[in-house]
Design a protein around this motif. Structure first.
Motif, PDB file in Angstrom:
ATOM      1  N   ARG A  84      -5.914   6.352  -3.271  1.00 47.79           N
ATOM      2  CA  ARG A  84      -6.197   4.944  -3.567  1.00 47.79           C
ATOM      3  C   ARG A  84      -5.024   4.123  -3.042  1.00 47.79           C
ATOM      4  NH1 ARG A  84      -5.369   1.421  -8.246  1.00 47.79           N
ATOM      5  NH2 ARG A  84      -7.117  -0.056  -8.483  1.00 47.79           N
TER       6      ARG A  84
ATOM      7  N   ASP B 244     -12.439  -0.899  -4.011  1.00 43.52           N
ATOM      8  CA  ASP B 244     -12.113  -0.873  -5.442  1.00 43.52           C
ATOM      9  C   ASP B 244     -11.428  -2.192  -5.759  1.00 43.52           C
ATOM     10  OD1 ASP B 244     -11.736  -0.070  -8.036  1.00 43.52           O
ATOM     11  OD2 ASP B 244     -10.027   1.230  -7.618  1.00 43.52           O
TER      12      ASP B 244
ATOM     13  N   HIS C 253      -7.807  -3.019  -3.394  1.00 41.12           N
ATOM     14  CA  HIS C 253      -7.630  -1.572  -3.344  1.00 41.12           C
ATOM     15  C   HIS C 253      -8.823  -0.915  -2.649  1.00 41.12           C
ATOM     16  CE1 HIS C 253      -4.482  -2.205  -6.425  1.00 41.12           C
ATOM     17  NE2 HIS C 253      -3.992  -1.063  -5.961  1.00 41.12           N
TER      18      HIS C 253
ATOM     19  N   LYS D 225     -10.617   3.082  -2.335  1.00 39.16           N
ATOM     20  CA  LYS D 225     -10.650   4.502  -2.654  1.00 39.16           C
ATOM     21  C   LYS D 225     -10.972   5.256  -1.369  1.00 39.16           C
ATOM     22  CE  LYS D 225     -12.191   4.093  -7.468  1.00 39.16           C
ATOM     23  NZ  LYS D 225     -13.285   4.370  -8.417  1.00 39.16           N
TER      24      LYS D 225
END
Length: 375
Positions: free
Chosen positions: A192, A293, A297, A299
């Protein structure tokens, strides 16, 4: 972004220019939560998303879990050895069922122990005999489309989407001679990063950044004047480079007598929309499968392995250990570069610049995103 414009309108204005005058995508396309909601609804919920390699689920009961556009999904091998995707939500009080990866003989709800077979049918439900509306035979986990395409597990929430073999037929035309389905996965990791998913996707699509971002690894062998970015296709873009003996696994194994000439040393970089990024060589492959995400962010499913010829080579583990160390180092360099781009986008002075001719895939990716969010 002005008070009267939206990220979609800004992107449409940017993409009205021809490639020869192209600019990078507007900052709002990366940072605006409402635009990400559009992407989740119109892109991720309506595309084929890669859950990894089919040989990562070898035996009945092997499973993995994922989320697509917020929807919890189980992917598994059923008792007949078929790949299957199911809703990961119990039909009783709607708890999620499985987590992570593993092997199971049945799907048991962690809340009230309702138990489902590997085909999704309800096998048992404690203390339900007094409810006259309950009929076990009428209850099952919803099925989700899942196919094995060239060794990749592809999953979609869209019941009407054309099969990957149809949508990606040009991939087979380009790299079918390498037969991706026969490559074996040797590692799979989840990461991540603090960047937008599109920043990382675009980073993979262009090799313009290699000499600088990867100065500590592969950058020295990357010459801008030798790079070529062909026009891509409706569902993916690509480019390719020729490798030398500095990375032995990038070349065809001596036992491979079918590949000839430059095809013995050609590395393909395939960006399959929206978020499957594949590096494919005659000796090895590695890939990233991305899932947003939040705007800030991403993933990352990160995996790779070897071609059949190298899998049979007694020295393959030694070669692969060295390759994996290099790939990990390259990945760390990409992490640093893409997280810096995200950080820079938070500046009040952040503004997109002109694209290089080596960033044609980024332009095509932006056009594809615009088409989807405008649909």
């Amino acid at each position: 972004m002005t008070a009267h414009s939206s990220p979609v309108a800004e992107l449409a204005k940017t993409m009205s220019a021809p490639f020869e005058q192209a600019q990078a995508m507007p900052v709002s396309v990366y940072t605006d939560p409402a635009f990400l909601a559009e992407e989740q609804e119109k892109i991720f919920a309506k595309s084929w998303i890669c859950a990894g390699r089919a040989d990562g689920l070898k035996n009945p009961g092997d499973y993995l879990t994922m989320e697509i556009s917020g929807e919890p999904v189980i992917v598994l091998r059923d008792r007949d050895g078929q790949l299957r995707a199911l809703s990961n939500v119990c039909r009783h009080r709607m708890s999620t069922l499985l987590e992570g990866r593993g092997t199971t003989r049945a799907i048991v709800c962690p809340y009230h122990a309702w138990t489902y077979s590997l085909d999704g049918t309800l096998r048992g439900a404690p203390a339900m005999e007094l409810n006259g509306s309950f009929c076990k035979e009428h209850i099952a986990l919803p099925q989700i489309r899942c196919v094995d395409w060239q060794g990749w597990i592809m999953v979609t929430l869209d019941a009407d989407l054309p099969e990957p073999a149809e949508a990606l037929k040009e991939v087979d035309d380009l790299v079918g001679y390498l037969d991706m389905s026969r490559y074996q996965e040797l590692f799979r990791e989840e990461h991540r990063w603090n960047t937008n998913w599109k920043i990382l996707a675009e980073n993979f699509m262009e090799s313009y950044h290699l000499p600088v971002c990867h100065a500590g690894t592969i950058g020295g062998a990357s010459k801008l004047k030798d790079m070529v970015c062909p026009e891509g296709f409706e569902s993916f873009n690509y480019h390719h480079i020729l490798k030398d003996e500095r990375v032995p696994l990038a070349l065809a194994h001596p036992s491979n007598t079918t590949l000839e000439g430059d095809d013995r040393k050609r590395t393909w970089l395939l960006a399959i929309y929206p978020s499957l990024l594949i590096t494919l060589t005659p000796g090895y492959f590695w890939y990233l499968s991305l899932m947003p995400d939040g705007p800030d962010h991403v993933k990352i499913l990160y995996g790779g392995g070897l071609s059949p010829e190298f899998m049979e080579d007694p020295k393959a583990p030694e070669y692969f250990d060295a390759l994996k160390a290099l790939l990990d180092h390259v990945n760390e360099e990409d992490k640093g570069c893409t997280e810096k781009v995200w950080k820079g986008m938070q500046s009040k002075f952040a503004a997109p610049g002109a694209l290089s001719h080596l960033e044609r895939p980024n332009y095509e990716f932006a056009r594809w995103i615009l088409d989807k969010v405008q649909a």
